[in-house]
Design a protein around this motif. Structure first.
Motif, PDB file in Angstrom:
ATOM      1  N   ARG A  18      46.683  36.809  77.508  1.00  0.00           N
ATOM      2  CA  ARG A  18      45.349  37.370  77.778  1.00  0.00           C
ATOM      3  C   ARG A  18      45.073  38.422  76.716  1.00  0.00           C
ATOM      4  O   ARG A  18      45.852  39.361  76.556  1.00  0.00           O
ATOM      5  N   TRP A  19      43.971  38.276  75.999  1.00  0.00           N
ATOM      6  CA  TRP A  19      43.629  39.240  74.959  1.00  0.00           C
ATOM      7  C   TRP A  19      43.469  40.623  75.581  1.00  0.00           C
ATOM      8  O   TRP A  19      42.671  40.822  76.490  1.00  0.00           O
ATOM      9  N   HIS A  20      44.250  41.573  75.082  1.00  0.00           N
ATOM     10  CA  HIS A  20      44.208  42.963  75.561  1.00  0.00           C
ATOM     11  C   HIS A  20      44.416  43.063  77.075  1.00  0.00           C
ATOM     12  O   HIS A  20      43.984  44.015  77.704  1.00  0.00           O
ATOM     13  N   GLY A  21      45.066  42.040  77.646  1.00  0.00           N
ATOM     14  CA  GLY A  21      45.366  42.065  79.075  1.00  0.00           C
ATOM     15  C   GLY A  21      44.183  41.776  79.959  1.00  0.00           C
ATOM     16  O   GLY A  21      44.242  41.975  81.178  1.00  0.00           O
ATOM     17  N   GLU A  22      43.087  41.286  79.395  1.00  0.00           N
ATOM     18  CA  GLU A  22      41.865  41.051  80.170  1.00  0.00           C
ATOM     19  C   GLU A  22      41.351  39.640  79.929  1.00  0.00           C
ATOM     20  O   GLU A  22      41.773  38.947  79.015  1.00  0.00           O
ATOM     21  N   GLY A  23      40.381  39.238  80.764  1.00  0.00           N
ATOM     22  CA  GLY A  23      39.721  37.958  80.596  1.00  0.00           C
ATOM     23  C   GLY A  23      40.590  36.782  80.997  1.00  0.00           C
ATOM     24  O   GLY A  23      41.636  36.928  81.623  1.00  0.00           O
ATOM     25  N   GLU A  24      40.146  35.584  80.604  1.00  0.00           N
ATOM     26  CA  GLU A  24      40.844  34.359  80.949  1.00  0.00           C
ATOM     27  C   GLU A  24      42.017  34.124  80.004  1.00  0.00           C
ATOM     28  O   GLU A  24      41.993  34.556  78.850  1.00  0.00           O
ATOM     29  N   PRO A  25      43.065  33.435  80.470  1.00  0.00           N
ATOM     30  CA  PRO A  25      44.192  33.110  79.590  1.00  0.00           C
ATOM     31  C   PRO A  25      43.736  32.217  78.439  1.00  0.00           C
ATOM     32  O   PRO A  25      42.883  31.337  78.605  1.00  0.00           O
TER      33      PRO A  25
END
Length: 811
Positions: free
Chosen positions: A102-109
């Motif tokens: 997950r980019w920067h620990g956020e959003g969808e995988p």
């Protein structure tokens, strides 16, 4: 709830080659429902340890660097990264192509691919902890901080999960499947079950032996809500990270590591299922006091909530004010701060019902409250304190204990149950050997003795807080540990000997069908509690109405004593949208009654009645038509529902009724219901200014349905019935009644029924006589009749008719 398999193995030696699918299946069939078993390294596919060999500037971006990284096997790959803490020689987590992050620990995988970043090709990604799901285990100090694995073993190319010691399975348990099992809310309880299922030895946690108190005082004012409180004052401590293995285990089961002092308390709770708490001793004035809160007292919780307490709340206080909400959460006043150097460790037992009420009241569901509300046994405090002290000494070898107190005025008495072996065999459908039952029950902590047909069972303390209370509970324990799959399936045999005619139950159904189908009324369903506003509007008082100890809301705390308040609530809500409508409800009401028990003690207990109520609503201009319609519904009700008719007369006016338009429904000299126009005052109070509301309510239990005089139960024939017609000539004066009596009195065993078919007079019949066709229904209860047997039986009946009535077979 999540459980670590490696953690469970601390308490029971599960063979390394054991089939884990079988483990999940057997736990589900015998103890708790295992929803999933997750292998942690599966979440780190293609995420490996890398070592930064060289860091080069990016030609097109000042914030990016080109990291030449060793990914194992002699491969050096260039990876573009913007981390703030990059250094040559640093071990990092590298997501190679095919990894999911997950980019920067956020959003969808997203899936990692070889790509260009500002014109430079990058093989994969050097990750922050949050990008690979490790944000709670490795908390970053800056937004661009990369996960530093330099302190961990593992050569380049090693899977990150293996490098961090995460080679473990996590069992995900359905919480609903262990609601009544407080002993299972920790790894030790599940280990005990596994040990019993597979006959493995359980490693014991030695109970805390106690120690000199050194004048340390704990004051428990409410021993009903707090049966036991152990407190220990520990000094020479500091706030530092817990060992990584402890942090890792907490992370695996969904807990966020904080610091060693807090992590020890959470670790112990996850191990034994017994919540603990650590107070900063410097914040405690005087000594710990466990008491009820005073009305209006305030408490600021650790999560920032500011509470105004009630007298139903149990608090942990010092001699000045509350410092924690007992069994739920600590207060901000007692929180562990960076400068904390001594703590008071709490290992206590609280009443489950009280904790549940408090947690619901403040919408503060915590891991501790979830466990306490299941009714934990107070004896568990001993092993919990023992494990906590062991961990404190391992992490803080320089610590000193300056005080200890254990308030336990009334010890828990284990449950004892006698079970008849004959009863057990009949219920299980199979005789289980005594030695098998004793072995399995003993492995789960029960003490078992046999005396003839009786099995005497003493439950362990961790099963004696409501879980094990009757002999059926012992039957369940025997059956599940013996294995449901080991019972031989046997067909269920049921014998229907007679039909049950439940006329008192049927009357309720017939009334509903009459109101809905014939009268066109809509049936509604409401909750069994009433809103205070409608109770006061209709009856003027709530005196004598039963109240709920845990109402859904303060305004709906009254148990339904009449159907009219909820019916009127529906009227008010529907009148906004409909000009005229008719609704009804049939349900139980609950009232108080005084009765004298067999011990002549006065008690006040609720009892139930079945009522049915309805409302005919419309414009006040149409009152005359509405009244006739409602009155007609009631007048025709007895006829259509087959019950004794009630009368309508004025005996006693209902409090909610109009001064003139009201009638009582009477049966057998007793008022069984009311029918009236809702008074103008109540109509205006409820905002129904232009409405006319005609209400009725009937006590269904007082109605008297007609009994059936003809219907009787007859078994369906198991073998074929045969109709055989006989046409015989009789004297004109012979009546059918006489013919039927002779046939029935012929005592022919095969005759099941005699029926009239037709009667004939004509040329083929002599004068003064008639031909009658009789249908004989013949059959046997044991076999299928042959044609010869049928002919013979019919011949015997015809012979009897000839003898008694002079009948002749018509040619």
């Amino acid at each position: 709830m999540k459980l670590s398999l490696n953690w469970i193995k601390d308490f029971v030696d599960i063979p390394a080659d054991f089939d884990l699918k079988k483990l999940a299946y057997d736990l589900t069939m015998r103890t708790v429902e295992v929803e999933d078993m997750v292998y942690i390294p599966d979440s780190f596919k293609n995420i490996i340890v890398g070592k930064i060999v060289e860091i080069l500037p990016h030609p097109n971006a000042d914030m990016l660097r080109i990291c030449r990284t060793d990914i194992g096997g002699g491969e050096i790959k260039e990876i573009v990264c913007g981390g703030s803490n990059l250094a040559e020689g640093m071990k990092v987590a590298v997501s190679t192509p095919g990894a999911i992050v997950r980019w920067h620990g956020e959003g969808e995988p997203v899936e990692i691919k070889v790509s260009k970043l500002r014109g430079v090709e990058s093989y994969g990604m050097i990750c922050a902890a949050s990008e690979i799901g490790l944000g709670d285990l490795f908390r970053a100090e800056g937004e661009r901080e990369i996960l530093d694995l330099s302190a961990f073993p593992g050569e380049p190319g090693t899977c990150v999960a293996n490098a961090l010691g995460l080679d473990d399975y996590v069992l995900e348990i359905d919480n609903k499947s262990m609601t009544n099992r407080p002993d299972l809310w920790g790894h030790y309880g599940i280990a005990r079950e596994i040990a019993a299922i597979y006959d493995l030895p359980l490693k014991k946690i030695e109970p805390f032996a106690g120690m000199d108190g050194n004048g340390f005082v704990i004051e428990v004012q409410d021993t009903e809500r707090c049966p036991r409180y152990m407190g220990m004052q520990i000094e020479n401590l500091s706030v530092k990270p817990a060992p990584f293995e402890m942090q890792s285990r907490l992370w695996r089961v969904g807990q966020r590591p904080i610091n060693a002092l807090v992590d020890i308390t959470n670790y112990v709770m996850m191990a034994t299922g017994q919540p603990t708490h650590a107070f900063d001793a410097d914040h405690i004035k005087g000594h710990i006091v466990v008491r009820r809160a005073g009305e209006g007292e305030h408490l600021d919780l650790l999560n920032g909530k500011k509470l105004e307490l009630t007298s139903d709340d149990l608090v942990i206080a010092d001699t000045e004010s509350p410092v924690g909400l007992a069994g739920v959460m600590g207060g901000s006043k007692d929180s562990i701060l960076p400068e904390t150097h001594r703590v008071i460790l709490e290992v206590a037992n609280f009443d489950g019902k009280g904790i549940r009420r408090t947690a619901l009241r403040y919408e503060n569901r915590t891991e501790a409250a979830t466990r306490y509300e299941k009714a934990i046994d107070p004896e568990r405090c001993d092993i919990t304190m023992s494990l906590a002290v062991k961990l404190f000494k391992e992490i803080y070898p320089e610590l000193s204990v300056s005080g200890f107190c254990d308030v336990y005025p009334k010890h828990l008495v284990p449950t004892e149950i006698d079970v008849s072996l004959d009863w057990l065999t009949r219920r299980l459908g199979e005789r289980i050997p005594n030695e098998v039952m004793e072995k399995k029950l003993s492995e789960m902590g029960f003490t078992v003795t046999f005396d003839g047909d009786n099995m005497h069972v003493v439950s362990p303390t961790w099963r004696s807080t409501g879980d094990i209370s009757i002999k059926d509970d012992i039957m369940e324990e025997v059956a599940r540990m013996y294995g449901y799959e080991n019972f031989k399936p046997t067909p269920i045999t049921t014998s229907f000997t007679a039909a049950i005619n439940q006329i008192d139950v049927d009357i309720d159904r017939r009334i509903r069908e009459y109101l809905a189908k014939r009268c066109g009324m809509y049936e509604i369903f409401s909750y069994p509690w009433m809103q205070e506003a409608y109770v006061n509007a209709l009856f003027g008082t709530t005196e004598g109405v039963l109240t709920l100890s845990q109402p859904p809301s303060p305004e709906e705390r009254f148990l339904r004593s009449s159907l009219l308040p909820n019916l009127m609530k529906a009227v008010v809500e529907n009148r906004r949208y409909y000009g005229e409508f008719m609704i009804f409800e049939g349900a139980k009401i609950f009232q108080d009654r005084d009765y004298t028990s067999e011990y002549d003690e006065r008690e006040l207990l609720p009892y139930e009645r079945r009522n049915i109520a309805g409302a005919v609503v419309g414009d006040v201009k149409n009152l005359s038509d509405l009244f006739r319609k409602a009155k007609g519904i009631l007048e025709y009700m007895p006829g259509y529902t087959h019950m004794e008719a009630f009368t309508m007369q004025q005996v006693e006016k209902p409090v909610w009724a109009d001064a003139n338009v009201w009638l009582n429904l009477c049966l057998g000299g007793k008022v069984i219901g009311n029918f009236a126009l809702l008074s103008k005052k109540i109509t205006l109070d409820l905002g129904l200014d232009t409405s006319a509301v005609l209400l009725f309510e009937i006590d269904v239990d007082e109605l008297k349905p007609f009994t059936s005089r003809e219907n009787k139960f007859v078994h369906l024939a198991e073998f074929p019935m045969n109709d055989y017609d006989i046409s015989a000539i009789f004297e004109e004066k012979v009546a059918w009644k006489d013919i039927c009596e002779v046939v029935e009195k012929s005592h022919e065993n095969l005759l099941k029924k005699v029926s009239f078919v037709d009667e004939y007079r004509g040329k083929q019949v002599p004068a003064g006589k008639k031909s009658v066709t009789i249908r004989l229904t013949l059959g046997s209860d044991t076999k299928t009749l042959t044609s010869a047997e049928i002919e013979k039986a019919a011949g015997r009946i015809l012979k009897r008719l000839s003898h008694d009535l002079g009948a002749e077979l018509r040619s």
